[in-house]
Write a protein that holds these residues in place. Structure first.
Motif, mmCIF file in Angstrom:
data_model
loop_
_atom_site.group_PDB
_atom_site.id
_atom_site.type_symbol
_atom_site.label_atom_id
_atom_site.label_comp_id
_atom_site.label_asym_id
_atom_site.label_seq_id
_atom_site.Cartn_x
_atom_site.Cartn_y
_atom_site.Cartn_z
ATOM 1 N N LYS A 385 -15.960 -19.629 -41.146
ATOM 2 C CA LYS A 385 -14.860 -20.347 -40.323
ATOM 3 C C LYS A 385 -14.687 -21.690 -41.043
ATOM 4 N N GLU A 386 -13.520 -22.129 -40.826
ATOM 5 C CA GLU A 386 -13.146 -23.488 -41.513
ATOM 6 C C GLU A 386 -13.729 -24.705 -40.490
ATOM 7 N N ALA A 387 -14.750 -25.416 -41.164
ATOM 8 C CA ALA A 387 -15.383 -26.638 -40.485
ATOM 9 C C ALA A 387 -14.518 -27.810 -40.771
ATOM 10 N N THR A 388 -14.513 -28.683 -39.995
ATOM 11 C CA THR A 388 -13.625 -30.179 -40.385
ATOM 12 C C THR A 388 -14.608 -31.265 -39.890
ATOM 13 N N CYS A 389 -14.494 -32.366 -40.946
ATOM 14 C CA CYS A 389 -15.536 -33.556 -40.566
ATOM 15 C C CYS A 389 -14.339 -34.456 -39.981
ATOM 16 N N VAL A 390 -14.510 -34.553 -38.448
ATOM 17 C CA VAL A 390 -13.284 -35.186 -37.838
ATOM 18 C C VAL A 390 -13.503 -36.723 -37.894
ATOM 19 N N GLU A 391 -14.821 -37.166 -38.122
ATOM 20 C CA GLU A 391 -15.112 -38.658 -38.362
ATOM 21 C C GLU A 391 -16.140 -38.776 -38.987
ATOM 22 N N ALA A 392 -16.527 -39.654 -40.023
ATOM 23 C CA ALA A 392 -17.538 -39.941 -40.864
ATOM 24 C C ALA A 392 -18.006 -41.448 -40.928
ATOM 25 N N ASP A 393 -19.073 -41.811 -40.910
ATOM 26 C CA ASP A 393 -19.504 -43.089 -41.179
ATOM 27 C C ASP A 393 -20.740 -42.961 -42.132
ATOM 28 N N LEU A 394 -20.842 -43.813 -43.286
ATOM 29 C CA LEU A 394 -22.063 -43.851 -44.005
ATOM 30 C C LEU A 394 -22.942 -45.003 -43.438
ATOM 31 N N LEU A 395 -24.128 -44.485 -43.205
ATOM 32 C CA LEU A 395 -25.007 -45.428 -42.411
ATOM 33 C C LEU A 395 -25.784 -46.136 -43.311
ATOM 34 N N GLY A 396 -25.910 -45.685 -44.843
ATOM 35 C CA GLY A 396 -26.560 -46.390 -45.600
ATOM 36 C C GLY A 396 -26.808 -45.386 -46.820
ATOM 37 N N VAL A 397 -27.278 -46.168 -48.131
ATOM 38 C CA VAL A 397 -27.588 -45.667 -49.225
ATOM 39 C C VAL A 397 -29.028 -46.115 -49.531
ATOM 40 N N ILE A 398 -30.079 -45.173 -49.692
ATOM 41 C CA ILE A 398 -31.531 -45.747 -49.906
ATOM 42 C C ILE A 398 -32.104 -45.201 -51.001
ATOM 43 N N SER A 399 -32.906 -45.855 -51.572
ATOM 44 C CA SER A 399 -33.699 -45.300 -52.557
ATOM 45 C C SER A 399 -34.790 -44.476 -52.322
ATOM 46 N N LEU A 400 -35.059 -43.168 -53.123
ATOM 47 C CA LEU A 400 -36.332 -42.504 -52.846
ATOM 48 C C LEU A 400 -37.513 -43.023 -53.176
ATOM 49 N N ARG A 401 -38.581 -43.064 -52.756
ATOM 50 C CA ARG A 401 -39.831 -43.933 -53.326
ATOM 51 C C ARG A 401 -40.583 -42.704 -53.603
#
Length: 401
Positions: A385-401
């Motif tokens: 079924k069609e899913a929609t992202c009603v609202e999105a916030d980027l909480l961070g871009v982090i580096s893998l250790r």
């Protein structure tokens, strides 16, 4: 051991055909006489030749080349020439530099120092551009007489101008100078090329209608503010893969480096400074060079997504979304194919909606992961079924250790 040719004999052969100033003659033998300047080296060679000719003349055996060599030696040999030939020698300009190099080296360092200070710099490096005809004449002469111990006029200009500019209070920096000054011979122009100012930090935005694009960075109000405060003429961005329109950047934000060209300000704001403009901000962080060189392939994006799927219960949406965890996704976005791993997917039901924290590799697009547009797998595909992202916030871009 290979025999080294007699430099006095070589210099005599050169001067029998070409007039040269002290500096241009000495430069042909720069590998000899450690600690001497090229001007000192050239004058020493001329004096040695002059004394040999004088000694031969006193013995009644003046060499046939004496008149031509003494003429091509210039002022150094005027007295002996008059003594031997009863007249003053013809005035001839240096074959290589046309008698312009000494004056150039005297006047240019002050131009360099002035250019560096006008751009607010304290450290510098000199670059040199030499008229191709001058270079050609020098190389022709070296090849003709098989001279292998010389240096180029470009090398001498960079060294001598740099050394004299240092004496005017500047400090040379070969790694990261504030200003590189390109000097042009023989015109005497000094063209400052200030190093780009690097400002690194965490980028955040509160407005969904803003977007910071590496291709068009000056369209964002934050970059306009940075250009203004650093008195820069252009800006580039490193470390920003994308800044999606419609998505706020909150929390840990996006590590990014702004590269400001033509900047009159030579130092970045102190760490912790927050630069704000119309809903976008940059919190200055750490070493700009280190941030700029970070491996982007090791980054992960963390999103908060509010999801709705027509015809599917929130429980079904939650279950399907969380099943994406650990799966590799392939996406075709804007004509290119990318792949990466969905690192985490944890969801809560909020009424008819599902709120998820989704972390995925930097290359992947969260909206496409939900909607299924060009993405395999996707939430819509798993639900059927069609899913929609009603609202999105980027909480961070982090580096893998």
């Amino acid at each position: 051991m290979e025999r080294v040719a007699d430099p006095v004999e070589q210099a005599t052969a050169v001067l029998s055909k070409y007039p040269l100033c002290d500096r241009c003659l000495g430069r042909l033998f720069a590998g000899l006489g450690r600690g001497l300047s090229n001007a000192e080296r050239g004058r020493a060679l001329k004096l040695s030749i002059l004394m040999r000719i004088h000694a031969a003349a006193l013995a009644g055996q003046a060499p046939g080349y004496a008149k031509e060599v003494l003429t091509n030696m210039g002022q150094t040999a005027e007295g002996l020439y008059e003594q031997l030939f009863g007249s003053r020698p013809e005035r001839r300009a240096c074959y290589i530099c046309n008698d312009k190099l000494d004056e150039f080296l005297e006047s240019t360092p002050e131009k360099v120092a002035r250019a560096v200070r006008e751009w607010g710099g304290t450290t510098f490096l000199v670059g040199a551009s030499v008229d191709p005809e001058v270079v050609q004449r020098e190389e022709k002469l070296k090849a003709e007489f098989k001279l292998a111990l010389g240096e180029s006029i470009k090398s001498e200009i960079k060294r001598e101008v740099g050394k004299r500019a240092q004496a005017l209070g500047l400090r040379v920096d070969f790694a990261r100078p504030d200003v590189v000054v390109l000097v042009r011979f023989p015109s005497g122009d000094a063209e400052p090329q200030p190093r780009r100012l690097m400002i690194s930090g965490v980028y955040r935005k509160l407005r969904r209608d803003l977007s910071l694009s590496p291709r068009e960075p000056s369209l964002n109000p934050l970059t306009s503010r940075l250009l203004e405060m650093t008195q820069s003429s252009r800006v580039g961005i490193k470390g920003l893969v994308r800044d999606e329109r419609g998505v706020r950047a909150l929390g840990l934000g996006i590590p990014v480096t702004f590269l400001l060209g033509g900047s009159r300000v030579r130092s970045a704001p102190p760490e912790g400074t927050v630069i704000e403009s119309e809903g976008a901000s940059l919190e200055v962080k750490g070493d700009a060079a280190a941030v700029a060189d970070e491996d982007l392939s090791r980054r992960v994006r963390v999103y908060r997504c509010v999801i709705y799927a027509e015809g599917a219960s929130p429980a079904e949406v939650k279950l399907a979304a969380e099943s994406l965890k650990g799966r590799e996704a392939r996406q075709k976005v804007m004509g290119r194919t990318v792949s990466g791993v969905v690192r985490e997917a944890a969801c809560n039901i909020v009424g008819d909606l599902v709120e998820c924290l989704i972390s995925l590799d930097e290359k992947l697009y969260v909206m496409e992961l939900v909607s299924g547009r060009g993405s395999e797998p996707s939430l819509s595909g798993l639900l059927g079924k069609e899913a929609t992202c009603v609202e999105a916030d980027l909480l961070g871009v982090i580096s893998l250790r």
